[in-house]
Design a protein around this motif. Sequence first.
Motif, PDB file in Angstrom:
ATOM      1  N   LEU A 170       0.825  -1.207   0.000  1.00 60.15           N
ATOM      2  CA  LEU A 170       0.000   0.000   0.000  1.00 60.15           C
ATOM      3  C   LEU A 170       0.863   1.263   0.000  1.00 60.15           C
ATOM      4  CD1 LEU A 170      -2.758  -1.088   2.549  1.00 60.15           C
ATOM      5  CD2 LEU A 170      -3.003  -0.858   0.075  1.00 60.15           C
ATOM      6  N   ILE A 171       1.925   1.260   0.805  1.00 60.16           N
ATOM      7  CA  ILE A 171       2.806   2.429   0.886  1.00 60.16           C
ATOM      8  C   ILE A 171       3.575   2.620  -0.419  1.00 60.16           C
ATOM      9  CG2 ILE A 171       4.824   3.398   2.044  1.00 60.16           C
ATOM     10  CD1 ILE A 171       3.877   2.016   4.605  1.00 60.16           C
ATOM     11  N   LEU A 172       4.149   1.543  -0.921  1.00 59.26           N
ATOM     12  CA  LEU A 172       4.923   1.638  -2.157  1.00 59.26           C
ATOM     13  C   LEU A 172       4.015   1.973  -3.350  1.00 59.26           C
ATOM     14  CD1 LEU A 172       7.301  -1.402  -1.608  1.00 59.26           C
ATOM     15  CD2 LEU A 172       7.946   1.014  -1.599  1.00 59.26           C
ATOM     16  N   GLY A 173       2.780   1.494  -3.315  1.00 61.57           N
ATOM     17  CA  GLY A 173       1.828   1.853  -4.366  1.00 61.57           C
ATOM     18  C   GLY A 173       1.532   3.339  -4.363  1.00 61.57           C
ATOM     19  N   ALA A 174       1.393   3.913  -3.164  1.00 64.38           N
ATOM     20  CA  ALA A 174       1.161   5.357  -3.061  1.00 64.38           C
ATOM     21  C   ALA A 174       2.352   6.140  -3.588  1.00 64.38           C
ATOM     22  CB  ALA A 174       0.875   5.735  -1.603  1.00 64.38           C
ATOM     23  N   VAL A 175       3.557   5.648  -3.292  1.00 65.93           N
ATOM     24  CA  VAL A 175       4.769   6.300  -3.799  1.00 65.93           C
ATOM     25  C   VAL A 175       4.809   6.240  -5.324  1.00 65.93           C
ATOM     26  CG1 VAL A 175       7.283   6.183  -3.863  1.00 65.93           C
ATOM     27  CG2 VAL A 175       6.083   5.874  -1.699  1.00 65.93           C
ATOM     28  N   ALA A 176       4.481   5.069  -5.883  1.00 68.61           N
ATOM     29  CA  ALA A 176       4.483   4.914  -7.332  1.00 68.61           C
ATOM     30  C   ALA A 176       3.469   5.841  -7.983  1.00 68.61           C
ATOM     31  CB  ALA A 176       4.184   3.462  -7.711  1.00 68.61           C
ATOM     32  N   PHE A 177       2.289   5.945  -7.386  1.00 65.79           N
ATOM     33  CA  PHE A 177       1.248   6.813  -7.924  1.00 65.79           C
ATOM     34  C   PHE A 177       1.678   8.281  -7.855  1.00 65.79           C
ATOM     35  CE2 PHE A 177      -2.611   9.368  -7.387  1.00 65.79           C
ATOM     36  CZ  PHE A 177      -3.292   9.025  -8.542  1.00 65.79           C
ATOM     37  N   SER A 178       2.292   8.669  -6.757  1.00 65.93           N
ATOM     38  CA  SER A 178       2.751  10.053  -6.594  1.00 65.93           C
ATOM     39  C   SER A 178       3.848  10.383  -7.593  1.00 65.93           C
ATOM     40  CB  SER A 178       3.252  10.278  -5.158  1.00 65.93           C
ATOM     41  OG  SER A 178       2.218  10.052  -4.217  1.00 65.93           O
ATOM     42  N   ILE A 179       4.760   9.433  -7.823  1.00 60.08           N
ATOM     43  CA  ILE A 179       5.828   9.645  -8.802  1.00 60.08           C
ATOM     44  C   ILE A 179       5.236   9.822 -10.195  1.00 60.08           C
ATOM     45  CG2 ILE A 179       7.775   8.549  -9.974  1.00 60.08           C
ATOM     46  CD1 ILE A 179       8.539   7.256  -7.327  1.00 60.08           C
ATOM     47  N   GLY A 180       4.228   9.008 -10.531  1.00 62.88           N
ATOM     48  CA  GLY A 180       3.581   9.119 -11.843  1.00 62.88           C
ATOM     49  C   GLY A 180       2.927  10.478 -12.041  1.00 62.88           C
ATOM     50  N   THR A 181       2.255  10.959 -11.004  1.00 62.92           N
ATOM     51  CA  THR A 181       1.609  12.270 -11.080  1.00 62.92           C
ATOM     52  C   THR A 181       2.637  13.382 -11.224  1.00 62.92           C
ATOM     53  OG1 THR A 181      -0.251  11.508  -9.715  1.00 62.92           O
ATOM     54  CG2 THR A 181       0.103  13.891  -9.864  1.00 62.92           C
ATOM     55  N   ALA A 182       3.671  13.341 -10.398  1.00 58.54           N
ATOM     56  CA  ALA A 182       4.695  14.382 -10.429  1.00 58.54           C
ATOM     57  C   ALA A 182       5.446  14.390 -11.761  1.00 58.54           C
ATOM     58  CB  ALA A 182       5.680  14.180  -9.273  1.00 58.54           C
ATOM     59  N   ALA A 183       5.760  13.215 -12.282  1.00 58.22           N
ATOM     60  CA  ALA A 183       6.475  13.139 -13.553  1.00 58.22           C
ATOM     61  C   ALA A 183       5.643  13.727 -14.686  1.00 58.22           C
ATOM     62  CB  ALA A 183       6.837  11.687 -13.863  1.00 58.22           C
ATOM     63  N   GLY A 184       4.336  13.486 -14.657  1.00 63.65           N
ATOM     64  CA  GLY A 184       3.460  14.047 -15.683  1.00 63.65           C
ATOM     65  C   GLY A 184       3.425  15.560 -15.644  1.00 63.65           C
ATOM     66  N   VAL A 185       3.335  16.128 -14.448  1.00 63.94           N
ATOM     67  CA  VAL A 185       3.302  17.584 -14.306  1.00 63.94           C
ATOM     68  C   VAL A 185       4.621  18.192 -14.776  1.00 63.94           C
ATOM     69  CG1 VAL A 185       3.143  19.492 -12.655  1.00 63.94           C
ATOM     70  CG2 VAL A 185       1.620  17.518 -12.438  1.00 63.94           C
ATOM     71  N   LEU A 186       5.734  17.586 -14.380  1.00 59.79           N
ATOM     72  CA  LEU A 186       7.044  18.118 -14.769  1.00 59.79           C
ATOM     73  C   LEU A 186       7.260  18.036 -16.283  1.00 59.79           C
ATOM     74  CD1 LEU A 186       9.246  16.653 -11.883  1.00 59.79           C
ATOM     75  CD2 LEU A 186       8.466  19.020 -12.161  1.00 59.79           C
ATOM     76  N   MET A 187       6.783  16.959 -16.907  1.00 54.86           N
ATOM     77  CA  MET A 187       6.911  16.835 -18.354  1.00 54.86           C
ATOM     78  C   MET A 187       6.065  17.906 -19.060  1.00 54.86           C
ATOM     79  SD  MET A 187       8.228  15.506 -21.008  1.00 54.86           S
ATOM     80  CE  MET A 187       9.100  14.099 -20.300  1.00 54.86           C
ATOM     81  N   ALA A 188       4.871  18.160 -18.548  1.00 56.58           N
ATOM     82  CA  ALA A 188       4.026  19.200 -19.126  1.00 56.58           C
ATOM     83  C   ALA A 188       4.665  20.582 -18.963  1.00 56.58           C
ATOM     84  CB  ALA A 188       2.641  19.178 -18.487  1.00 56.58           C
ATOM     85  N   LYS A 189       5.340  20.818 -17.834  1.00 56.40           N
ATOM     86  CA  LYS A 189       6.050  22.088 -17.636  1.00 56.40           C
ATOM     87  C   LYS A 189       7.139  22.248 -18.690  1.00 56.40           C
ATOM     88  CE  LYS A 189       7.349  23.256 -13.444  1.00 56.40           C
ATOM     89  NZ  LYS A 189       6.752  24.543 -13.037  1.00 56.40           N
ATOM     90  N   LEU A 190       7.866  21.163 -18.970  1.00 58.88           N
ATOM     91  CA  LEU A 190       8.916  21.213 -19.977  1.00 58.88           C
ATOM     92  C   LEU A 190       8.335  21.498 -21.359  1.00 58.88           C
ATOM     93  CD1 LEU A 190      11.837  20.787 -20.895  1.00 58.88           C
ATOM     94  CD2 LEU A 190      11.356  18.327 -21.012  1.00 58.88           C
ATOM     95  N   LEU A 191       7.236  20.822 -21.691  1.00 57.22           N
ATOM     96  CA  LEU A 191       6.607  21.042 -22.995  1.00 57.22           C
ATOM     97  C   LEU A 191       6.083  22.459 -23.124  1.00 57.22           C
ATOM     98  CD1 LEU A 191       4.649  17.683 -23.480  1.00 57.22           C
ATOM     99  CD2 LEU A 191       6.779  18.390 -24.585  1.00 57.22           C
TER     100      LEU A 191
END
Length: 259
Positions: A170-191
Amino acid sequence: MFGAILLNLVPGMEFNLADAASIAIIGGADGPTAIFLASRLSPDLLGAIAVAAYSYMALVPIIQPPIMKALTSEEERKIEMRQLRHVSRTEKILFPLAVLMMAILFLPSATPLVGMFCLGNLMRECGVVDRLSNTAQNELINVVTIFLGLAVGSKLQADKFLHFETLGILILGAVAFSIGTAAGVLMAKLLNKVSKDSINPLIGAAGVSAVPMAARVVNKVGLDANPHNFLLMHAMGPNVAGVLGSAVAAGVLLALVGG
């Protein structure tokens, strides 16, 4: 989610590479994909992974906004994007066919997941199998959901579910989900920096597969910053891409780890 695999392999964690891959796919927030990959790589963890995946899909409105706001400025959240062009019916029909062909040619292991997505889209857009399309959207999906719930529930016996390892998932799943969200936002900032048209970085958070909840959350956060900022349809692009991306990622993991 590939970054989350490394976290699952930290010394002290009792997860092998197959388990790590199954847990990391939770970051895509795609319940069926998580269940499919776990059933192939880590059947013993299927129940816990399914519970974690669907829990974080339901918690999208709670988990995502703080991450989105932490990684964007007020000015970025106020960015208004230009109107999307009209998509013809021919394009809508060709899209699932093209996606399916690419999956078959380049990543056969992901074809079952991508193929079901493409079949549903093709049935809806072709306009000649309305009865089958309506059945798939209503009666069939209800039956499948019932059997899916029963099948996953059968994997939740107390001796396999109620232990410390489940909490780690459950904890590692939350970390994975948070990383996915953050990576998407950062990629959109770059674009947004390199694109000639303004891109609101918030839409990157919709890159997870929680359709359409993630897109709705993006639209809500955008409206909070600017009452004239309607991002729902723009966010559906990365949202659908997230479905395909999680299926492709599952296929890659299955091919590399599943042997």
